[in-house]
Design an enzyme around this catalytic site. Structure first.
Site, PDB file in Angstrom:
ATOM      1  N   ARG A 225       0.831  -1.201   0.000  1.00 56.07           N
ATOM      2  CA  ARG A 225       0.000   0.000   0.000  1.00 56.07           C
ATOM      3  C   ARG A 225       0.869   1.255   0.000  1.00 56.07           C
ATOM      4  O   ARG A 225       0.551   2.256  -0.656  1.00 56.07           O
ATOM      5  CB  ARG A 225      -0.936  -0.016   1.221  1.00 56.07           C
ATOM      6  CG  ARG A 225      -1.999  -1.093   1.144  1.00 56.07           C
ATOM      7  CD  ARG A 225      -3.053  -0.926   2.219  1.00 56.07           C
ATOM      8  NE  ARG A 225      -2.739  -1.596   3.458  1.00 56.07           N
ATOM      9  CZ  ARG A 225      -3.203  -2.789   3.817  1.00 56.07           C
ATOM     10  NH1 ARG A 225      -4.004  -3.464   3.008  1.00 56.07           N
ATOM     11  NH2 ARG A 225      -2.893  -3.321   4.981  1.00 56.07           N
ATOM     12  N   PHE A 241     -12.157  -3.208  -5.387  1.00 56.69           N
ATOM     13  CA  PHE A 241     -12.200  -4.176  -4.280  1.00 56.69           C
ATOM     14  C   PHE A 241     -11.589  -3.532  -3.039  1.00 56.69           C
ATOM     15  O   PHE A 241     -10.739  -4.113  -2.358  1.00 56.69           O
ATOM     16  CB  PHE A 241     -11.443  -5.462  -4.626  1.00 56.69           C
ATOM     17  CG  PHE A 241     -11.824  -6.074  -5.949  1.00 56.69           C
ATOM     18  CD1 PHE A 241     -12.943  -6.889  -6.069  1.00 56.69           C
ATOM     19  CD2 PHE A 241     -11.062  -5.828  -7.088  1.00 56.69           C
ATOM     20  CE1 PHE A 241     -13.284  -7.457  -7.295  1.00 56.69           C
ATOM     21  CE2 PHE A 241     -11.396  -6.391  -8.316  1.00 56.69           C
ATOM     22  CZ  PHE A 241     -12.514  -7.206  -8.419  1.00 56.69           C
ATOM     23  N   ASP A 263     -16.404  -1.117  -3.890  1.00 57.44           N
ATOM     24  CA  ASP A 263     -16.551  -2.459  -3.329  1.00 57.44           C
ATOM     25  C   ASP A 263     -18.004  -2.891  -3.467  1.00 57.44           C
ATOM     26  O   ASP A 263     -18.917  -2.057  -3.461  1.00 57.44           O
ATOM     27  CB  ASP A 263     -16.132  -2.503  -1.856  1.00 57.44           C
ATOM     28  CG  ASP A 263     -15.793  -3.914  -1.400  1.00 57.44           C
ATOM     29  OD1 ASP A 263     -14.600  -4.271  -1.415  1.00 57.44           O
ATOM     30  OD2 ASP A 263     -16.731  -4.663  -1.054  1.00 57.44           O
ATOM     31  N   ASN A 291     -20.364  -3.920  -8.286  1.00 55.47           N
ATOM     32  CA  ASN A 291     -19.594  -5.083  -8.708  1.00 55.47           C
ATOM     33  C   ASN A 291     -18.521  -4.593  -9.682  1.00 55.47           C
ATOM     34  O   ASN A 291     -18.845  -4.029 -10.739  1.00 55.47           O
ATOM     35  CB  ASN A 291     -20.509  -6.100  -9.378  1.00 55.47           C
ATOM     36  CG  ASN A 291     -19.806  -7.380  -9.754  1.00 55.47           C
ATOM     37  OD1 ASN A 291     -18.670  -7.372 -10.220  1.00 55.47           O
ATOM     38  ND2 ASN A 291     -20.490  -8.505  -9.578  1.00 55.47           N
ATOM     39  N   ASP A 309      -7.112  -5.064  -6.130  1.00 54.07           N
ATOM     40  CA  ASP A 309      -6.776  -5.914  -4.986  1.00 54.07           C
ATOM     41  C   ASP A 309      -7.951  -6.839  -4.696  1.00 54.07           C
ATOM     42  O   ASP A 309      -8.632  -6.706  -3.672  1.00 54.07           O
ATOM     43  CB  ASP A 309      -6.457  -5.044  -3.761  1.00 54.07           C
ATOM     44  CG  ASP A 309      -6.078  -5.878  -2.541  1.00 54.07           C
ATOM     45  OD1 ASP A 309      -5.612  -7.020  -2.723  1.00 54.07           O
ATOM     46  OD2 ASP A 309      -6.267  -5.391  -1.407  1.00 54.07           O
ATOM     47  N   CYS A 349      -3.928 -12.807  -4.132  1.00 56.80           N
ATOM     48  CA  CYS A 349      -3.599 -13.368  -2.820  1.00 56.80           C
ATOM     49  C   CYS A 349      -3.828 -14.881  -2.770  1.00 56.80           C
ATOM     50  O   CYS A 349      -3.876 -15.468  -1.693  1.00 56.80           O
ATOM     51  CB  CYS A 349      -4.404 -12.677  -1.718  1.00 56.80           C
ATOM     52  SG  CYS A 349      -6.199 -12.844  -1.911  1.00 56.80           S
TER      53      CYS A 349
END
Length: 405
Positions: A225, A241, A263, A291, A309, A349
Site C-alpha cells: 500500500r 475491491f 466495493d 460489482n 486488490d 492473494c
C-alpha cells in the site's frame, strides 16, 4: 536416533520422505504406508522412512488430508513448554526486528513459517486475534496463549484480550468446533471491546476483531500500500475491491488528487467512508458500491492510476482456470481504461495462482488490450508473513506496479 522414542510411529512413502528431507512439514494421508496403531487425534508421532530412518516428529490430524504436520526433525527435541516457548520467542523476536515501529499492528505468528502449524496470531495494539486450524495445536492452546501474553509483557506490551476467530469452516476437517469469541482464563479476561484503532503508514483504522474479515484486517499488504501511495501522488486513482479502503486511503494520504473507492459490500463501503473521515481525507475521496466486473466496462478514461486488490478467486487447483479468466478480465479492463502512461497496481492473494501463471495472465491481458507493461516494482507479502522457500504454501501474495505504455 539418539534418544529412546516413546511416540507412535508412521512409515511414509519415498515421495513423502523426499519432501520431508527438503524441509516440507506436511505428510498427506495417501503418503502413509503403515502406522503402529496407537494413534489418537492430535497426538505426537514419529515419522519413519520405509527403511526405518527417523525423519521427524509431528502432530497427527486423523480427519485431515494433511495427516501429519511435522514440528521438528531433531530426535533430541522434547515437546515440552520450553520447546514451545522457544518457538514463540523466535517468532516475536523476528517481528520486532523486521517490523520495527510497525510491531504494534502485525502478524506475530504465521503458522508453518514459524514452526507453529495451523496457528495465526495477529496483534492489533492491545488485542490479539487468533485462529487455530490444527487439532494438535488446538490441544495446547492454553499453554501457548499463556506464554504469548507473558513474552509480550516482557517486551513491554500489555495485552487486554485474546479473541479467537475459529470460525473458518476448514476447522471441521480437523474435527474441531467452528466458533469465535473471547478466550478467558486465570491470566486473561475478555477485553472491554472487540474494536481497537491501529495506525499503518500514517493511516488510522478502526479494527473489529470480532466481525472484521479473516482475523480483523489485511496486514499482509502493508508495504505494498505504501509503494502504491508513492505512485499515486497528484493522480486520479480508482481503487477496486477496496474493502475497508486501505489502498484508497494510502493513496489519498500519499497526495492523490482524488480517489474513488469501489466495493460490492455496502458494509465495507460504509466502513471505508468512516475511515476516510477518521483521517480527514473525505474531501478527496468518493465511494461506490458496485460489482467491479460490471463497473469497469462502463467507465471512461478519467483515471491516471487503477488499483486491483481482489479477493482470492481460487482456493483450490480445480478452479484455477476460472480464476485466471477472472483475473484477466479485470486486468484487461483496467489496461483499456488507463491512458498511455497511466499506472496499474495489481495483485493476487491466492497461493494456487502462482507467480508464473499470474505473469502469463498479465501478458495475455496486455496483448489483448494492445498495451505494454513497464515494470516498476514486483513485491510480495510484508515480512511479518515470512516465506519459507522450502514451503511454497507460505508464498501466496503477488503484487505488481506497472506503467501502461
Amino acid at each position: 536416533m539418539k534418544t529412546e522414542r516413546n511416540y507412535p510411529w508412521a512409515v511414509v512413502s519415498k515421495k513423502a520422505e523426499a519432501s520431508i528431507k527438503k524441509g516440507h512439514p506436511w505428510v498427506y494421508d495417501t503418503e502413509i504406508k503403515s502406522v503402529d496403531g496407537n494413534w489418537t487425534n492430535g497426538c505426537l508421532t514419529d515419522v519413519r522412512s520405509e527403511k526405518g530412518a527417523y525423519l521427524g516428529t509431528g502432530f497427527v490430524s486423523e480427519k485431515s488430508k494433511i495427516r501429519i504436520r511435522i514440528l521438528s526433525g531433531n530426535a533430541n527435541d522434547k515437546f515440552d513448554e520450553a520447546f514451545w516457548n522457544r518457538r514463540l520467542r523466535y517468532a516475536i523476536d523476528y517481528r520486532k526486528t523486521v517490523m520495527g515501529d510497525d510491531f504494534s499492528a502485525c502478524r506475530l505468528v504465521f503458522g508453518e513459517a514459524d514452526g507453529l502449524p495451523g496457528v495465526t496470531v495477529d496483534r492489533y495494539e492491545n488485542l490479539l486475534s487468533v485462529q487455530i486450524l490444527s487439532y494438535g495445536m488446538d490441544k495446547i492452546k492454553d499453554m501457548l496463549y499463556r506464554q504469548l501474553v507473558q513474552i509480550l509483557e516482557e517486551n513491554g506490551v500489555r495485552i487486554d484480550g485474546i479473541y479467537e476467530r475459529n470460525d473458518a469452516a476448514i476447522r471441521e476437517l480437523e474435527g474441531l468446533e467452528v466458533c469465535k469469541g473471547w478466550y478467558e482464563s486465570d491470566f486473561i479476561s475478555a477485553a472491554d471491546s472487540a474494536i481497537t484503532e491501529i495506525c499503518e503508514n500514517g493511516v488510522k483504522y478502526e479494527v473489529d476483531v470480532e466481525n472484521g474479515q479473516k482475523t480483523g484486517f489485511f496486514l499482509d499488504q502493508k508495504y505494498n500500500r505504501l509503494a502504491a501511495a508513492k505512485i499515486a501522488k497528484g493522480k486520479r486513482v480508482l481503487d477496486c475491491f477496496t474493502h475497508t479502503g486501505s489502498f484508497a486511503l494510502n493513496a489519498a494520504m500519499g497526495g492523490a488528487a482524488h480517489v474513488t473507492a469501489v466495493d460490492i459490500s455496502k458494509a465495507a463501503v460504509a466502513m471505508a467512508e468512516e475511515n476516510a473521515k477518521r483521517n480527514g481525507l473525505q474531501d478527496r475521496m468518493d465511494f461506490v458500491c458496485a460489482n467491479v466486473f460490471d463497473l469497469l466496462p462502463t467507465l471512461k478514461g478519467e483515471y491516471d492510476m487503477i488499483i486491483l486488490d481482489p479477493p482470492a478467486f481460487t482456493k483450490s487447483r480445480r478452479t484455477i482456470s476460472d480464476a485466471e479468466r477472472g483475473y484477466k478480465e479485470i486486468n484487461y479492463r483496467a489496461m483499456k481504461l488507463l491512458p498511455r502512461g497511466g499506472y496499474l497496481a495489481t495483485c493476487s492473494c491466492s497461493h494456487f495462482m502462482d507467480n508464473e501463471l499470474f505473469v502469463k495472465m498479465l501478458m495475455s491481458a496486455a496483448a489483448d488490450a494492445d498495451v505494454s507493461l513497464k515494470l516498476i516494482e514486483a513485491r510480495q507479502q510484508s515480512p511479518d508473513h515470512p516465506i519459507l522457500l522450502n514451503v511454497p504454501e507460505t508464498d501466496y501474495l503477488k503484487f505488481y506496479l506497472f506503467q501502461v505504455v
